[in-house]
Design a protein around this motif. Sequence first.
Motif, PDB file in Angstrom:
ATOM      1  N   GLU A  18       0.827  -1.203   0.000  1.00 19.84           N
ATOM      2  CA  GLU A  18       0.000   0.000   0.000  1.00 19.84           C
ATOM      3  C   GLU A  18       0.867   1.261   0.000  1.00 19.84           C
ATOM      4  OE1 GLU A  18      -3.687   1.984   2.540  1.00 19.84           O
ATOM      5  OE2 GLU A  18      -2.525   0.327   3.386  1.00 19.84           O
ATOM      6  N   GLY A  19       0.498   2.202  -0.858  1.00 14.49           N
ATOM      7  CA  GLY A  19       1.213   3.468  -0.939  1.00 14.49           C
ATOM      8  C   GLY A  19       2.334   3.490  -1.953  1.00 14.49           C
ATOM      9  N   MET A  20       2.705   2.328  -2.483  1.00 14.45           N
ATOM     10  CA  MET A  20       3.784   2.270  -3.467  1.00 14.45           C
ATOM     11  C   MET A  20       3.239   2.566  -4.864  1.00 14.45           C
ATOM     12  SD  MET A  20       6.006  -0.978  -2.044  1.00 14.45           S
ATOM     13  CE  MET A  20       6.934  -1.054  -3.567  1.00 14.45           C
ATOM     14  N   GLY A  21       3.869   3.501  -5.541  1.00 17.74           N
ATOM     15  CA  GLY A  21       3.360   3.954  -6.830  1.00 17.74           C
ATOM     16  C   GLY A  21       3.784   3.131  -8.018  1.00 17.74           C
ATOM     17  N   ASN A  22       4.647   2.125  -7.813  1.00 19.81           N
ATOM     18  CA  ASN A  22       5.106   1.303  -8.937  1.00 19.81           C
ATOM     19  C   ASN A  22       4.448  -0.072  -8.943  1.00 19.81           C
ATOM     20  OD1 ASN A  22       6.492   0.327  -6.648  1.00 19.81           O
ATOM     21  ND2 ASN A  22       8.194  -0.410  -7.913  1.00 19.81           N
ATOM     22  N   VAL A  23       3.249  -0.154  -8.393  1.00 16.26           N
ATOM     23  CA  VAL A  23       2.521  -1.429  -8.312  1.00 16.26           C
ATOM     24  C   VAL A  23       1.301  -1.381  -9.231  1.00 16.26           C
ATOM     25  CG1 VAL A  23       1.275  -3.016  -6.808  1.00 16.26           C
ATOM     26  CG2 VAL A  23       3.270  -1.783  -5.935  1.00 16.26           C
ATOM     27  N   LEU A  24       1.181  -2.393 -10.091  1.00 14.59           N
ATOM     28  CA  LEU A  24       0.008  -2.547 -10.949  1.00 14.59           C
ATOM     29  C   LEU A  24      -0.888  -3.607 -10.318  1.00 14.59           C
ATOM     30  CD1 LEU A  24      -1.318  -1.734 -13.691  1.00 14.59           C
ATOM     31  CD2 LEU A  24      -0.220  -3.775 -14.652  1.00 14.59           C
ATOM     32  N   LEU A  70       4.515   4.385 -13.682  1.00 17.27           N
ATOM     33  CA  LEU A  70       4.966   3.333 -12.769  1.00 17.27           C
ATOM     34  C   LEU A  70       6.483   3.361 -12.639  1.00 17.27           C
ATOM     35  CD1 LEU A  70       2.675   0.393 -13.970  1.00 17.27           C
ATOM     36  CD2 LEU A  70       2.359   1.830 -11.958  1.00 17.27           C
ATOM     37  N   LYS A  71       7.164   3.588 -13.751  1.00 18.74           N
ATOM     38  CA  LYS A  71       8.622   3.669 -13.732  1.00 18.74           C
ATOM     39  C   LYS A  71       9.096   4.857 -12.899  1.00 18.74           C
ATOM     40  CE  LYS A  71      12.869   2.782 -15.119  1.00 18.74           C
ATOM     41  NZ  LYS A  71      13.592   1.564 -14.670  1.00 18.74           N
ATOM     42  N   GLU A  72       8.427   5.974 -13.029  1.00 17.47           N
ATOM     43  CA  GLU A  72       8.814   7.188 -12.311  1.00 17.47           C
ATOM     44  C   GLU A  72       8.708   7.020 -10.798  1.00 17.47           C
ATOM     45  OE1 GLU A  72       6.185  10.058 -13.949  1.00 17.47           O
ATOM     46  OE2 GLU A  72       7.157  10.080 -15.925  1.00 17.47           O
ATOM     47  N   ALA A  73       7.841   6.116 -10.351  1.00 14.55           N
ATOM     48  CA  ALA A  73       7.607   5.942  -8.913  1.00 14.55           C
ATOM     49  C   ALA A  73       8.551   4.932  -8.271  1.00 14.55           C
ATOM     50  CB  ALA A  73       6.160   5.503  -8.677  1.00 14.55           C
ATOM     51  N   GLU A  74       9.457   4.327  -9.042  1.00 12.34           N
ATOM     52  CA  GLU A  74      10.269   3.224  -8.533  1.00 12.34           C
ATOM     53  C   GLU A  74      11.192   3.632  -7.386  1.00 12.34           C
ATOM     54  OE1 GLU A  74      12.330   1.264 -11.674  1.00 12.34           O
ATOM     55  OE2 GLU A  74      10.546   0.176 -12.363  1.00 12.34           O
ATOM     56  N   GLU A  75      11.887   4.751  -7.518  1.00 10.91           N
ATOM     57  CA  GLU A  75      12.852   5.137  -6.494  1.00 10.91           C
ATOM     58  C   GLU A  75      12.171   5.412  -5.158  1.00 10.91           C
ATOM     59  OE1 GLU A  75      16.303   8.529  -5.635  1.00 10.91           O
ATOM     60  OE2 GLU A  75      15.496   8.258  -7.664  1.00 10.91           O
ATOM     61  N   GLU A  76      11.109   6.190  -5.187  1.00  9.13           N
ATOM     62  CA  GLU A  76      10.373   6.486  -3.954  1.00  9.13           C
ATOM     63  C   GLU A  76       9.772   5.220  -3.359  1.00  9.13           C
ATOM     64  OE1 GLU A  76       6.554   9.192  -2.469  1.00  9.13           O
ATOM     65  OE2 GLU A  76       7.400   9.457  -4.470  1.00  9.13           O
ATOM     66  N   SER A  77       9.275   4.337  -4.228  1.00  6.78           N
ATOM     67  CA  SER A  77       8.652   3.097  -3.764  1.00  6.78           C
ATOM     68  C   SER A  77       9.671   2.160  -3.120  1.00  6.78           C
ATOM     69  CB  SER A  77       7.959   2.382  -4.933  1.00  6.78           C
ATOM     70  OG  SER A  77       6.887   3.159  -5.435  1.00  6.78           O
ATOM     71  N   ALA A  78      10.913   2.165  -3.621  1.00 10.56           N
ATOM     72  CA  ALA A  78      11.956   1.314  -3.046  1.00 10.56           C
ATOM     73  C   ALA A  78      12.224   1.702  -1.599  1.00 10.56           C
ATOM     74  CB  ALA A  78      13.229   1.413  -3.874  1.00 10.56           C
ATOM     75  N   GLU A  79      12.238   2.995  -1.327  1.00 11.27           N
ATOM     76  CA  GLU A  79      12.450   3.472   0.044  1.00 11.27           C
ATOM     77  C   GLU A  79      11.283   3.070   0.940  1.00 11.27           C
ATOM     78  OE1 GLU A  79      13.064   7.653  -0.224  1.00 11.27           O
ATOM     79  OE2 GLU A  79      14.903   7.482  -1.409  1.00 11.27           O
ATOM     80  N   LEU A  80      10.066   3.209   0.404  1.00 12.80           N
ATOM     81  CA  LEU A  80       8.882   2.837   1.176  1.00 12.80           C
ATOM     82  C   LEU A  80       8.874   1.346   1.467  1.00 12.80           C
ATOM     83  CD1 LEU A  80       6.172   3.476   2.466  1.00 12.80           C
ATOM     84  CD2 LEU A  80       5.122   3.386   0.196  1.00 12.80           C
ATOM     85  N   LEU A  81       9.286   0.540   0.490  1.00 13.41           N
ATOM     86  CA  LEU A  81       9.304  -0.912   0.674  1.00 13.41           C
ATOM     87  C   LEU A  81      10.260  -1.315   1.793  1.00 13.41           C
ATOM     88  CD1 LEU A  81       8.415  -3.721  -0.153  1.00 13.41           C
ATOM     89  CD2 LEU A  81      10.136  -3.678  -1.983  1.00 13.41           C
ATOM     90  N   GLU A  82      11.397  -0.656   1.880  1.00 15.54           N
ATOM     91  CA  GLU A  82      12.341  -0.937   2.968  1.00 15.54           C
ATOM     92  C   GLU A  82      11.675  -0.688   4.325  1.00 15.54           C
ATOM     93  OE1 GLU A  82      15.175  -2.290   2.936  1.00 15.54           O
ATOM     94  OE2 GLU A  82      16.013  -2.074   0.925  1.00 15.54           O
TER      95      GLU A  82
END
Length: 273
Positions: A99-105, A187-199
Amino acid sequence: MAIITISRQMGTGAYAVSKELAKRLKYTLVDRAKVEELAPKYGLTTDILDRVDEKPPAYRTAEDRLQAAYLTTVELILLDCAKQGNVILYGRGGQDLLEGMGNVLRVRFIAPFEDRVEKLAERDWIDPELARVLVRKSDHQLGGYIHFYFNRDWSDPLGYDLLFNTTHVSQSTMVDSIVAAVKDPRLKEAEEESAELLENIILAKRVEAELLKSTEVNAVQCHIIAEEGLVTISGHVQSEEEIEAALKIAAQVSGVTDVESELNVMSYRPGED
C-alpha cells in the motif's frame, strides 16, 4: 519494471494468465509453489503454510498469536521477493502489503459464479455440486482474509487498476493488456520512492513478527510504522511491563536504529463472548 499483484476469484483461470504473463515479461511468479520453496529459509514448513496461508488470523490465545506471526512471516517472503523486482505477487493480499507504493500494478480477475463453477468442474474433473461448494468456500475465505487482515472490501473495483471478467475476455487479450499497462511511464517514475517505502514496510513487518512471537507482549491492538530505521509502535497493551518488553524486542530487530512508543495501557482482558 513495475510490480504486479494478482487478486482472483477461484475458477477464473487467473493462474494460467499469470503464468503466461510471467513468461512474457520474464518475471518471477510468487505463487504457493514459490512460497513453499522459500519457506524453510524463514523457518516455515508446509504444514504451517497449510494452516495460515490466506486464512484470517486470530489474536486471542498464545497459539493464535503464533499463527499470526507465521502469517506475517509469509508476508515477509512476499515483500522480500518484491524487493528483488520484476515479480508477480499472486494473491495473499500483495497489493495491500504494498500500500502506498506507486510502482505497483494491481490486477483482479472475476467471473460469474456459475461460470467459475463450470470451469473448475471441467478443469479438475469433479462433480459440479462439489465445485459449487469449493468456489463458494473460497470466496468466503479469501474475501474474509482481506477484510479481516487489511480492512478492505475484496470486491471493491476501486481497489484495482485493471479488472478482467474472464468469461468475456480471452487469455491473450488479458496478457497483452497487462503487458502494455506495466510499461506505463508513471509506474517507472515511482520506482525510487517506492523502493524506500518498501524498505520501511519490510522493517515494520519484521518488528511485527517478533512482537507476535513474544510471550511477554499481549497487545490488544498494535500498529507499527518504520521510517529510515526509526520504529514507532502505537496501540494498546495490558501493562507498563509490556510496553517495556515491546520496546526492547523492537530494538533488537536488525535494521532498527531507534524505537518510540505511542502505546497505551488498558485493562481489557479477553474473555467469554
